[in-house]
Motif scaffolding. Structure first.
Motif, PDB file in Angstrom:
ATOM      1  N   ARG A 109      55.993 -15.141  60.028  1.00 47.73           N
ATOM      2  CA  ARG A 109      54.651 -15.096  59.461  1.00 47.73           C
ATOM      3  C   ARG A 109      53.946 -16.448  59.556  1.00 47.73           C
ATOM      4  N   VAL A 110      54.708 -17.529  59.749  1.00 48.76           N
ATOM      5  CA  VAL A 110      54.107 -18.860  59.727  1.00 48.76           C
ATOM      6  C   VAL A 110      53.059 -18.997  60.821  1.00 48.76           C
ATOM      7  N   GLY A 111      53.448 -18.645  62.049  1.00 45.11           N
ATOM      8  CA  GLY A 111      52.493 -18.729  63.147  1.00 45.11           C
ATOM      9  C   GLY A 111      51.325 -17.785  62.971  1.00 45.11           C
ATOM     10  N   GLU A 112      51.608 -16.561  62.478  1.00 44.63           N
ATOM     11  CA  GLU A 112      50.548 -15.561  62.301  1.00 44.63           C
ATOM     12  C   GLU A 112      49.515 -16.030  61.283  1.00 44.63           C
ATOM     13  N   VAL A 113      49.981 -16.482  60.119  1.00 42.71           N
ATOM     14  CA  VAL A 113      49.051 -16.928  59.080  1.00 42.71           C
ATOM     15  C   VAL A 113      48.315 -18.184  59.517  1.00 42.71           C
ATOM     16  N   SER A 114      49.006 -19.095  60.199  1.00 42.43           N
ATOM     17  CA  SER A 114      48.353 -20.318  60.678  1.00 42.43           C
ATOM     18  C   SER A 114      47.233 -19.984  61.656  1.00 42.43           C
ATOM     19  N   ALA A 115      47.525 -19.062  62.599  1.00 41.69           N
ATOM     20  CA  ALA A 115      46.510 -18.685  63.588  1.00 41.69           C
ATOM     21  C   ALA A 115      45.347 -17.937  62.936  1.00 41.69           C
ATOM     22  N   LEU A 116      45.652 -17.091  61.949  1.00 39.56           N
ATOM     23  CA  LEU A 116      44.589 -16.327  61.286  1.00 39.56           C
ATOM     24  C   LEU A 116      43.722 -17.220  60.409  1.00 39.56           C
ATOM     25  N   GLY A 120      41.441 -18.160  63.762  1.00 42.03           N
ATOM     26  CA  GLY A 120      41.202 -16.725  63.660  1.00 42.03           C
ATOM     27  C   GLY A 120      40.007 -16.380  62.799  1.00 42.03           C
ATOM     28  N   VAL A 121      39.958 -16.947  61.593  1.00 44.61           N
ATOM     29  CA  VAL A 121      38.838 -16.668  60.686  1.00 44.61           C
ATOM     30  C   VAL A 121      37.526 -17.173  61.280  1.00 44.61           C
ATOM     31  N   LEU A 122      37.549 -18.366  61.874  1.00 46.98           N
ATOM     32  CA  LEU A 122      36.340 -18.909  62.500  1.00 46.98           C
ATOM     33  C   LEU A 122      35.850 -17.997  63.624  1.00 46.98           C
ATOM     34  N   ARG A 123      36.793 -17.490  64.393  1.00 45.77           N
ATOM     35  CA  ARG A 123      36.426 -16.618  65.517  1.00 45.77           C
ATOM     36  C   ARG A 123      35.831 -15.303  65.014  1.00 45.77           C
ATOM     37  N   ALA A 124      36.437 -14.731  63.981  1.00 47.99           N
ATOM     38  CA  ALA A 124      35.953 -13.453  63.466  1.00 47.99           C
ATOM     39  C   ALA A 124      34.600 -13.592  62.788  1.00 47.99           C
ATOM     40  N   ARG A 301      37.114  -8.729  67.246  1.00 43.16           N
ATOM     41  CA  ARG A 301      37.545  -7.477  66.637  1.00 43.16           C
ATOM     42  C   ARG A 301      39.065  -7.447  66.471  1.00 43.16           C
ATOM     43  N   SER A 302      39.777  -7.998  67.460  1.00 38.00           N
ATOM     44  CA  SER A 302      41.239  -8.067  67.361  1.00 38.00           C
ATOM     45  C   SER A 302      41.662  -8.915  66.165  1.00 38.00           C
ATOM     46  N   VAL A 303      40.963 -10.048  65.970  1.00 37.10           N
ATOM     47  CA  VAL A 303      41.267 -10.900  64.809  1.00 37.10           C
ATOM     48  C   VAL A 303      40.941 -10.165  63.520  1.00 37.10           C
ATOM     49  N   LEU A 304      39.802  -9.474  63.503  1.00 40.88           N
ATOM     50  CA  LEU A 304      39.423  -8.705  62.309  1.00 40.88           C
ATOM     51  C   LEU A 304      40.469  -7.646  61.988  1.00 40.88           C
ATOM     52  N   ALA A 305      41.008  -7.001  63.023  1.00 39.64           N
ATOM     53  CA  ALA A 305      42.032  -5.983  62.797  1.00 39.64           C
ATOM     54  C   ALA A 305      43.277  -6.597  62.165  1.00 39.64           C
ATOM     55  N   ARG A 306      43.661  -7.799  62.631  1.00 35.62           N
ATOM     56  CA  ARG A 306      44.837  -8.460  62.048  1.00 35.62           C
ATOM     57  C   ARG A 306      44.546  -8.931  60.627  1.00 35.62           C
ATOM     58  N   LEU A 307      43.325  -9.430  60.396  1.00 35.18           N
ATOM     59  CA  LEU A 307      42.948  -9.795  59.028  1.00 35.18           C
ATOM     60  C   LEU A 307      42.977  -8.571  58.122  1.00 35.18           C
ATOM     61  N   ASP A 308      42.483  -7.450  58.641  1.00 36.52           N
ATOM     62  CA  ASP A 308      42.469  -6.213  57.868  1.00 36.52           C
ATOM     63  C   ASP A 308      43.889  -5.789  57.519  1.00 36.52           C
ATOM     64  N   THR A 309      44.810  -5.952  58.477  1.00 35.86           N
ATOM     65  CA  THR A 309      46.204  -5.597  58.214  1.00 35.86           C
ATOM     66  C   THR A 309      46.795  -6.454  57.104  1.00 35.86           C
ATOM     67  N   VAL A 310      46.514  -7.766  57.159  1.00 38.01           N
ATOM     68  CA  VAL A 310      47.026  -8.664  56.111  1.00 38.01           C
ATOM     69  C   VAL A 310      46.415  -8.311  54.758  1.00 38.01           C
ATOM     70  N   LEU A 311      45.104  -8.087  54.730  1.00 40.96           N
ATOM     71  CA  LEU A 311      44.423  -7.801  53.466  1.00 40.96           C
ATOM     72  C   LEU A 311      44.783  -6.432  52.915  1.00 40.96           C
TER      73      LEU A 311
END
Length: 566
Positions: A109-116, A120-124, A301-311
């Motif tokens: 999860r470290v890499g995933e959360v770091s990238a998001l 990731g958030v800036l991109r979305a 949209r891909s980043v948003l989908a991953r953010l949605d999964t986390v949230l």
């Protein structure tokens, strides 16, 4: 895209987003309608009375001015809403991550959360500020121009209208064909981020073992896989780029041939044909830009989908009607807890009286630290119950439960700030006298005196500018300042030198005074201070009693001490 964005952010952001989208759409339509004035303008300019073109030129200038004002307002609205969404997203993501169970934070999860949480958030969130206006303009402006052409000549307009579903189909097909490659690229990006973090954190171990070359190769392989994934993503989008370019060129060619045929047959004027070709040429640039904008939107949209999964990941449930315990005794009732396929605790039953000091001893992997984490409700049990003051921790609000518990771990993390700021995390509203009293009780004052900046000395990220013992003293001072009735200690002196160990023991003794304490410990000096000792192994209690009773018993605990002495 907008629906997903609003689902990720929450309904409170819907009104400003919808207003911004409406304003951007209006701007794009006005831009397309302003080009409609080119038809009468050019007709007058190339007609028998060129002077009539002045009126249409003024009208065209006024329309362009209106468009410029609307564009300014829509862009400004996009930037403002984008900034608001960015701030809101960071707050929502941070609040949600803070509520997720500790068990969710596995290594990968470290890499995933770091990238998001970073790019990731800036991109979305850049969708509203940077991508939405060009995308709406690339769609609405050409479509408006097509209807303008249709208004002036239904034959040429119909020919241009045929391209609309073709362009839409190409965009949908490109999105579907690149979805798998984009997902692979995101996964490889998360893995590469995790490898970079791992490589940086492991430098002392790698250098001591002379393994830096091997570890660099692992990182290099990860980055190479990321490069391959990005190349596949680019190649998968290439047919869409070529198809869109061919469609735009074909549309213009059809209009040119059809317009020439109609003009030669006298069915439409040459000026009208030239004007319509100018309008058609104006459609080309925004349509061709759809390729680049579409790719960026798919990435967002891909980043948003991953953010949605986390949230959407469920945090530990909060009680609807929380109960406040009146006492601070602790109890494990037939507790079962599994980590993956392995049962760490298997039907463990244990009680700790209020004000009692319990030491938990046992081999590595026996579940000692798990006891502390279940008491603090970092995880929920799979069966049975954990109680504080006779109340199941699941029936106590997280805020209330954590206010009653002070935790000192073996691995202390300090935030990049001053020593005082790190101590105040225990009780932010404490006055200066209380903070300094806690520091003195933890023997931290002597550390502060020799630091160049004293109280204002920066500890560095993770407390890197302090030694392990000094970080531990800050942690104890923080716990003392919190003044919680329950104290959990996890092998806090296992890796300290004698000087720091003596200072830390003195601070711990003050911390434990009059409180309910559960300590995971191996050092004889620490264990002997406990009122009661339990030896834990295979998910259950093997021996239970005072230090002296267990030594006389000559069982697992006595053998454990003999090994330490040897």
């Amino acid at each position: 895209m907008i629906r997903m964005l609003l689902r990720v952010l929450g309904p409170e952001y819907a009104p400003p987003v919808r207003r911004t989208v409406a304003l951007m759409t209006t701007t794009a339509i006005v831009e397309g309608l302003s080009y409609a004035l080119l038809v009468p303008l050019l007709q007058a300019l190339f007609g028998s009375t060129p002077g009539d073109a002045w009126a249409w030129l003024i009208a065209f200038g006024a329309a362009v001015a209106v468009f410029a004002i609307l564009r300014y307002r829509s862009d400004l609205s996009g930037f403002r809403v984008g900034t608001t969404l960015l701030r809101g997203m960071y707050h929502r993501l941070g609040d949600h991550l803070a509520r997720l169970p500790i068990g969710w934070y596995s290594t990968n999860r470290v890499g995933e959360v770091s990238a998001l949480a970073g790019p990731g958030v800036l991109r979305a969130m850049s969708v509203i500020a940077h991508l939405l206006a060009p995308f709406i303009s690339a769609c609405a402006t050409p479509l408006t121009i097509v209807f303008v052409i249709l208004f002036f000549d239904w034959r040429l307009g119909s020919a241009a209208l045929i391209a609309v579903p073709v362009v839409a189909a190409i965009q949908v097909w490109t999105g579907r064909s690149t979805a798998a490659a984009d997902e692979e690229g995101a996964e490889r990006g998360n893995e590469a981020t995790g490898r970079v973090i791992e490589y940086l954190q492991a430098q002392p171990v790698l250098r001591a073992g002379g393994r830096t070359t091997e570890r660099f190769r692992l990182l290099d392989d990860s980055l190479r896989e990321l490069q391959r994934a990005n190349r596949r993503s680019t190649l998968s989008a290439l047919p869409g780029v070529v198809g869109l370019t061919f469609t735009v060129q074909a549309m213009f060619t059809v209009l040119l041939v059809l317009g020439a045929f109609l003009a030669l047959g006298g069915q439409v004027g040459t000026v009208e044909v030239l004007t319509i070709l100018v309008l058609a040429a104006r459609c080309a640039d925004p349509l061709l830009s759809l390729t680049d904008i579409g790719g960026k939107l798919r990435g967002a949209r891909s980043v948003l989908a991953r953010l949605d999964t986390v949230l959407r990941t469920e945090p530990l449930p909060e009680p609807l009607e929380p109960v406040r315990p009146e006492r601070h005794d602790l109890e494990f009732d037939a507790t079962v807890f599994a980590h993956g396929d392995r049962r760490v605790l298997d039907g463990l039953t244990l009680s700790v009286h209020e004000g009692q000091r319990l030491a938990v001893v046992g081999p590595s992997g026996a579940g000692k630290s798990t006891l502390l984490r279940l008491l603090a409700r970092f995880h929920d049990v799979d069966a049975g119950a954990v109680r504080v003051g006779g109340i199941d921790v699941r029936a106590i609000s997280t805020e209330d439960l954590m206010s009653r518990i002070a935790i000192v771990f073996q691995d202390v993390y300090l935030f990049d700030g001053t020593i005082e700021e790190n101590i105040r995390l225990g009780r932010p509203d404490a006055d200066d006298a209380a903070v300094r009293a806690a520091a003195t009780a933890a023997r931290l004052d002597e550390v502060i005196e020799r630091l160049p900046g004293g109280w204002s000395a920066n500890v560095g990220e993770g407390g890197a500018l302090l030694s392990g013992g000094e970080r531990q003293r800050v942690s104890i001072a923080r716990a003392l300042l919190k003044d919680a009735p329950i104290v959990l200690l996890d092998e806090v002196t296992s890796a300290l030198d004698p000087v720091n160990e003596a200072a830390v023991h003195e601070g711990i003794e003050r911390l434990m005074a009059g409180r309910t304490v559960v300590m995971v410990a191996h050092r004889l000096r620490t264990v002997r201070r406990a009122d009661r000792v339990v030896f834990l192994d295979d998910g259950g209690i093997v021996e239970d009693g005072t230090h002296e009773e267990l030594v006389r018993l000559g069982g697992r605990y006595a053998g454990f001490l003999d090994l330490q002495i040897a």
